[in-house]
Scaffold this motif. Structure first.
Motif, PDB file in Angstrom:
ATOM      1  N   GLU A  55       0.827  -1.209   0.000  1.00 35.86           N
ATOM      2  CA  GLU A  55       0.000   0.000   0.000  1.00 35.86           C
ATOM      3  C   GLU A  55       0.853   1.248   0.000  1.00 35.86           C
ATOM      4  O   GLU A  55       0.650   2.166  -0.793  1.00 35.86           O
ATOM      5  N   ALA A 100       2.484   1.759  -3.307  1.00 37.42           N
ATOM      6  CA  ALA A 100       1.544   2.246  -4.323  1.00 37.42           C
ATOM      7  C   ALA A 100       1.280   3.726  -4.113  1.00 37.42           C
ATOM      8  O   ALA A 100       1.206   4.510  -5.073  1.00 37.42           O
ATOM      9  N   ALA A 101       1.135   4.130  -2.867  1.00 35.00           N
ATOM     10  CA  ALA A 101       0.879   5.534  -2.575  1.00 35.00           C
ATOM     11  C   ALA A 101       2.068   6.398  -2.971  1.00 35.00           C
ATOM     12  O   ALA A 101       1.907   7.486  -3.532  1.00 35.00           O
ATOM     13  N   LEU A 104      -1.438  12.573 -18.305  1.00 35.01           N
ATOM     14  CA  LEU A 104      -1.379  11.372 -19.137  1.00 35.01           C
ATOM     15  C   LEU A 104       0.066  10.955 -19.413  1.00 35.01           C
ATOM     16  O   LEU A 104       0.418   9.766 -19.319  1.00 35.01           O
ATOM     17  N   ARG A 115       1.675   9.558 -16.066  1.00 32.40           N
ATOM     18  CA  ARG A 115       1.197   8.227 -15.735  1.00 32.40           C
ATOM     19  C   ARG A 115       1.723   7.181 -16.704  1.00 32.40           C
ATOM     20  O   ARG A 115       2.171   6.110 -16.307  1.00 32.40           O
ATOM     21  N   ALA A 148      -5.003   3.988  -3.646  1.00 34.78           N
ATOM     22  CA  ALA A 148      -3.918   3.695  -4.582  1.00 34.78           C
ATOM     23  C   ALA A 148      -3.644   2.203  -4.615  1.00 34.78           C
ATOM     24  O   ALA A 148      -3.425   1.613  -5.683  1.00 34.78           O
ATOM     25  N   ALA A 149      -3.676   1.588  -3.453  1.00 35.60           N
ATOM     26  CA  ALA A 149      -3.418   0.146  -3.395  1.00 35.60           C
ATOM     27  C   ALA A 149      -4.523  -0.613  -4.116  1.00 35.60           C
ATOM     28  O   ALA A 149      -4.259  -1.582  -4.837  1.00 35.60           O
ATOM     29  N   GLU A 170      -6.329   0.416  -6.567  1.00 37.04           N
ATOM     30  CA  GLU A 170      -6.150   0.587  -8.003  1.00 37.04           C
ATOM     31  C   GLU A 170      -5.044  -0.320  -8.511  1.00 37.04           C
ATOM     32  O   GLU A 170      -5.184  -0.953  -9.568  1.00 37.04           O
ATOM     33  N   ALA A 171      -3.965  -0.415  -7.742  1.00 41.46           N
ATOM     34  CA  ALA A 171      -2.856  -1.288  -8.151  1.00 41.46           C
ATOM     35  C   ALA A 171      -3.323  -2.741  -8.244  1.00 41.46           C
ATOM     36  O   ALA A 171      -2.977  -3.467  -9.177  1.00 41.46           O
ATOM     37  N   ARG A 189      -2.186  -1.316 -17.384  1.00 44.32           N
ATOM     38  CA  ARG A 189      -1.789  -0.077 -16.734  1.00 44.32           C
ATOM     39  C   ARG A 189      -2.192   1.140 -17.557  1.00 44.32           C
ATOM     40  O   ARG A 189      -2.704   2.125 -17.036  1.00 44.32           O
ATOM     41  N   THR A 190      -1.949   1.073 -18.845  1.00 48.99           N
ATOM     42  CA  THR A 190      -2.158   2.253 -19.678  1.00 48.99           C
ATOM     43  C   THR A 190      -3.635   2.562 -19.870  1.00 48.99           C
ATOM     44  O   THR A 190      -4.064   3.702 -19.702  1.00 48.99           O
ATOM     45  N   GLY A 233      -5.104   3.739 -16.768  1.00 45.05           N
ATOM     46  CA  GLY A 233      -4.633   5.099 -16.519  1.00 45.05           C
ATOM     47  C   GLY A 233      -5.498   6.119 -17.239  1.00 45.05           C
ATOM     48  O   GLY A 233      -5.864   7.149 -16.659  1.00 45.05           O
ATOM     49  N   ALA A 260      -8.798   6.317 -15.336  1.00 42.50           N
ATOM     50  CA  ALA A 260      -8.653   7.026 -14.063  1.00 42.50           C
ATOM     51  C   ALA A 260      -8.568   8.534 -14.299  1.00 42.50           C
ATOM     52  O   ALA A 260      -9.161   9.340 -13.569  1.00 42.50           O
ATOM     53  N   LEU A 261      -7.832   8.876 -15.313  1.00 45.17           N
ATOM     54  CA  LEU A 261      -7.682  10.281 -15.659  1.00 45.17           C
ATOM     55  C   LEU A 261      -9.005  10.886 -16.091  1.00 45.17           C
ATOM     56  O   LEU A 261      -9.354  12.005 -15.703  1.00 45.17           O
ATOM     57  N   ARG A 284     -11.591  11.352 -25.252  1.00 44.81           N
ATOM     58  CA  ARG A 284     -10.580  12.392 -25.374  1.00 44.81           C
ATOM     59  C   ARG A 284      -9.225  11.878 -24.879  1.00 44.81           C
ATOM     60  O   ARG A 284      -8.186  12.121 -25.485  1.00 44.81           O
ATOM     61  N   GLY A 285      -9.264  11.159 -23.777  1.00 42.15           N
ATOM     62  CA  GLY A 285      -8.018  10.622 -23.225  1.00 42.15           C
ATOM     63  C   GLY A 285      -7.315   9.697 -24.200  1.00 42.15           C
ATOM     64  O   GLY A 285      -6.101   9.820 -24.417  1.00 42.15           O
ATOM     65  N   LEU A 297      -3.744  10.296 -25.960  1.00 39.51           N
ATOM     66  CA  LEU A 297      -2.669   9.313 -25.786  1.00 39.51           C
ATOM     67  C   LEU A 297      -2.098   8.899 -27.140  1.00 39.51           C
ATOM     68  O   LEU A 297      -0.881   8.847 -27.332  1.00 39.51           O
TER      69      LEU A 297
END
Lengths: 186, 186
Positions: free
Chosen positions: A116, A119-120, A145, A148, B119-120, B122-123, B148-149, B152, B155-156, B175-176, B180
């Motif tokens: 944790e 990740a943080a 973007l 990340r 954050a954890a 999400e990981a 991950r991408t 990401g 999330a954004l 849009r994201g 990208l």
DNA sequence: GTCTATATCGCGATAGAC
DNA sequence: GTCTATCGCGATATAGAC
């Protein structure tokens, strides 16, 4: 037993690392860490806000490397290439500090609480990069973007590097960016 | 007071949410949560392993949505488009549950401990997606990178959506991905 | 530096639910 | 009756207040 703060801090870090490796994170108390470092528990908490943080001083150096690297990249370079170059500049630091990273990964692997925290830390670092890129003139979306995504490639490369240690980290990084390019454009 | 576990658990969640919104996470004790829910503190800890977890049941639903969505995508679709479609399939769920997400974001904004947990989570979710993609035949690297991408970008988009709530989430997502693509190919 | 609050967990007994 | 949720009590370690 020098009372100087720096040395006490260093002894605390070393003691914590030893104990965590010997017994695992959960089986060690802050009192024991302090005892082995020759200070009181109170002193431990003056140096580190909690039991986990003693393991993450290396992370501080990482943010310094990122900040310095990005600062050294010409301002007229757009965010994406700027971050690619930044990653390249960080890689040697990571290679030179491989053992520290491996140790942390070993201890954290068995400890959700440390995963944790890790990740943080990564999230905070990405936020920092986002801010730095925005300062360089990127739009908020673009900065977020790029931060990340590029950091994602690096994180992935580091992981691959741990399982394939004989390949230089830089190769893993390059492979990651190539793969990403192929995926996105497909 | 029904003995059925489900109801106690639901009461605990509701009580925690109320108290956290009233006073903030740190100013609430687990004993108070339990008291408002009409159970003992000990019972609280039988339902949730710690004080934070009571806020993250919604996250469980999120992983279900992801799993179901990805399962519904044809197996012969390559990882990247498969995840793009998966994201599109999740978006309506997110729009329907906007308030829950906003509440959590509000409480977490003032609480580093909750940001860590988020954050954890999400990981872990990204790791799950990586596994699911690998099961579909992607290589380990490819799976990890795509997971991950694409996550990401989502999330954004969610973040942007919070600041620009009148634009549909799907537009932020599109849009994201467009941004990208432009960045990576440049 | 000391003192204390509070999160977390173990154990044996009890009491609804089926 | 058997399960399983809950209770009541107790112990310990982290973290913060004074």
């Amino acid at each position: 037993m020098p009372r100087s703060g720096k040395e006490a801090r260093a002894r605390l870090e070393a003691a914590a690392l030893e104990l965590f490796l010997e017994r695992g994170f959960d089986a060690v108390t802050t009192a024991e860490i302090a005892a082995r470092a020759g200070v009181t528990e109170r002193t431990y908490f003056r140096h580190f806000p909690d039991k986990r943080e003693v393991l993450f001083d290396g992370e501080r150096r990482l943010t310094e490397w990122v900040t310095e690297a990005l600062a050294s990249v010409p301002l007229d370079m757009p965010p994406w290439p700027a971050m690619r170059r930044t990653v390249d500049l960080i890689v040697p630091h990571l290679e030179a500090n491989r053992e520290a990273g491996d140790r942390l990964a070993t201890i954290a692997a068995a400890t959700p609480a440390l995963q944790e925290r890790a990740a943080a830390k990564e999230a905070r670092l990405i936020a920092l990069i986002t801010d730095l890129l925005a300062t360089r003139g990127a739009s908020a979306d673009e900065a977020a973007l790029v931060a990340r995504t590029t950091w994602g490639v690096l994180a992935l490369a580091i992981r691959a590097w741990r399982t394939a240690p004989n390949t230089p980290l830089q190769s893993h990084v390059d492979r990651g960016f190539t793969l990403l390019g192929r995926l996105v454009s497909a």
